[in-house]
Design an enzyme around this catalytic site. Structure first.
Site, PDB file in Angstrom:
ATOM      1  CB  CYS A  23      -0.972   0.002   1.176  1.00  0.00           C
ATOM      2  SG  CYS A  23      -0.194   0.206   2.808  1.00  0.00           S
TER       3      CYS A  23
ATOM      4  CG  HIS B 111      -4.062   0.899   4.407  1.00  0.00           C
ATOM      5  ND1 HIS B 111      -3.514   0.046   3.479  1.00  0.00           N
ATOM      6  CD2 HIS B 111      -5.086   1.540   3.767  1.00  0.00           C
ATOM      7  CE1 HIS B 111      -4.175   0.159   2.331  1.00  0.00           C
ATOM      8  NE2 HIS B 111      -5.129   1.066   2.479  1.00  0.00           N
TER       9      HIS B 111
ATOM     10  CG  ASP C  21      -6.872   1.705  -0.367  1.00  0.00           C
ATOM     11  OD1 ASP C  21      -5.842   1.252  -0.882  1.00  0.00           O
ATOM     12  OD2 ASP C  21      -7.113   1.644   0.858  1.00  0.00           O
TER      13      ASP C  21
END
Length: 285
Positions: free
Chosen positions: A99, A137, A152
């Site tokens: 991520c 994250h 995302d």
């Protein structure tokens, strides 16, 4: 007498384990971004307008072209959160990332294209354990016509194919599932996904506070080194397809196509490497 503390001796406690902080890197702006090369990497045709339709297409094309994968970690190759390093890995070398890398570089592309975008911290949820620490994250918030969208491309199957409008208590759905954003406390938001049993499962909690990329350094270091991290326990490489999703792990290759699942066991590292090349177009490290 005041004792001077060397930066090399500073440590941070993450999930009960004390880790030395990684060396801080002064992160560069989008000056290192070659937007044309990036758009070519994800198969985007033309030049995006600053509108929701373009953002949706960029999001979807990114998911189709660039996998969520942690193979560098298992090869002992450090992840460096700098624009140059991320661009070299994802665009030039045509690999994927986790991520911090995927959303971190996507931020730079959106910024270069003219979108209003900010990085935000997410705390992913683990059943039986709870929420992970801050900066576990990295996600993005993009504002278009004064409307915020949660973006995302670094979460895999737990996020839809397109950005979610940041509207509280409204169910948003695509063929991957149903999603909902709630607001459990002032300034804090929760992303949830509905399970096949019809229950809402926490995905991650986030705020709208803008963050520098360097704020994620310590947790990025943790996820590369801690035996408690999901990313150090198993290899994973996953990518959506126009018919579903394909996921390669240490143990199996799973392909979902039009609602049907096909599975092939991975019997050796050699088989893993061959499947990685055949299905993802990536050579092993």
């Amino acid at each position: 007498m005041t004792r001077k503390v060397s930066p090399n001796n500073v440590r941070r406690t993450i999930l009960g384990v004390r880790y030395p902080l990684p060396i801080r890197i002064k992160h560069k702006s989008a000056i290192a971004m070659n937007a044309s090369a990036y758009l070519k990497r994800i198969g985007y045709v033309g030049w995006p307008d600053i509108c929701l339709a373009s953002l949706q297409t960029l999001h979807y094309q990114h998911l189709l072209a660039i996998p969520l994968e942690n193979l560098a970690i298992h090869a002992g190759i450090p992840i460096r959160l700098s624009v140059d390093a991320l661009f070299e890995k994802i665009v030039t070398q045509r690999r994927g990332g986790i991520c911090y890398e995927l959303n971190g570089l996507f931020y730079e592309l959106l910024l270069e294209l003219g979108f209003t975008v900010k990085r935000v911290s997410g705390r992913t949820y683990t059943a039986g354990i709870g929420f992970n620490p801050e900066f576990d994250h990295l996600a993005l918030i993009v504002q278009i016509n004064e409307i915020d969208y949660l973006v995302d491309i670094g979460l895999g199957r737990r996020f839809p194919l397109y950005p979610l409008r940041l509207i509280v208590d409204s169910v948003q759905e695509d063929h991957t599932g149903c999603y909902r954003i709630t607001q459990p406390a002032y300034g804090s938001f929760m992303l949830s996904q509905r399970t096949e049993a019809g229950l809402w499962e926490n995905v991650y909690q986030f705020t709208l506070t803008p963050q520098e990329l360097s704020a994620f350094d310590a947790m990025c270091h943790y996820h590369q080194t801690s035996p408690a991290s999901f990313f150090t326990r198993n290899k994973v490489c996953t990518l959506i397809t126009e018919e579903g999703r394909i996921t390669l792990t240490d143990h199996s290759l799973k392909r979902t196509k039009n609602g049907q699942t096909y599975e092939q066991l991975v019997t050796s590292p050699k088989v893993f490497d061959q499947l990685l090349t055949d299905y993802f177009g990536m050579n092993p490290y």
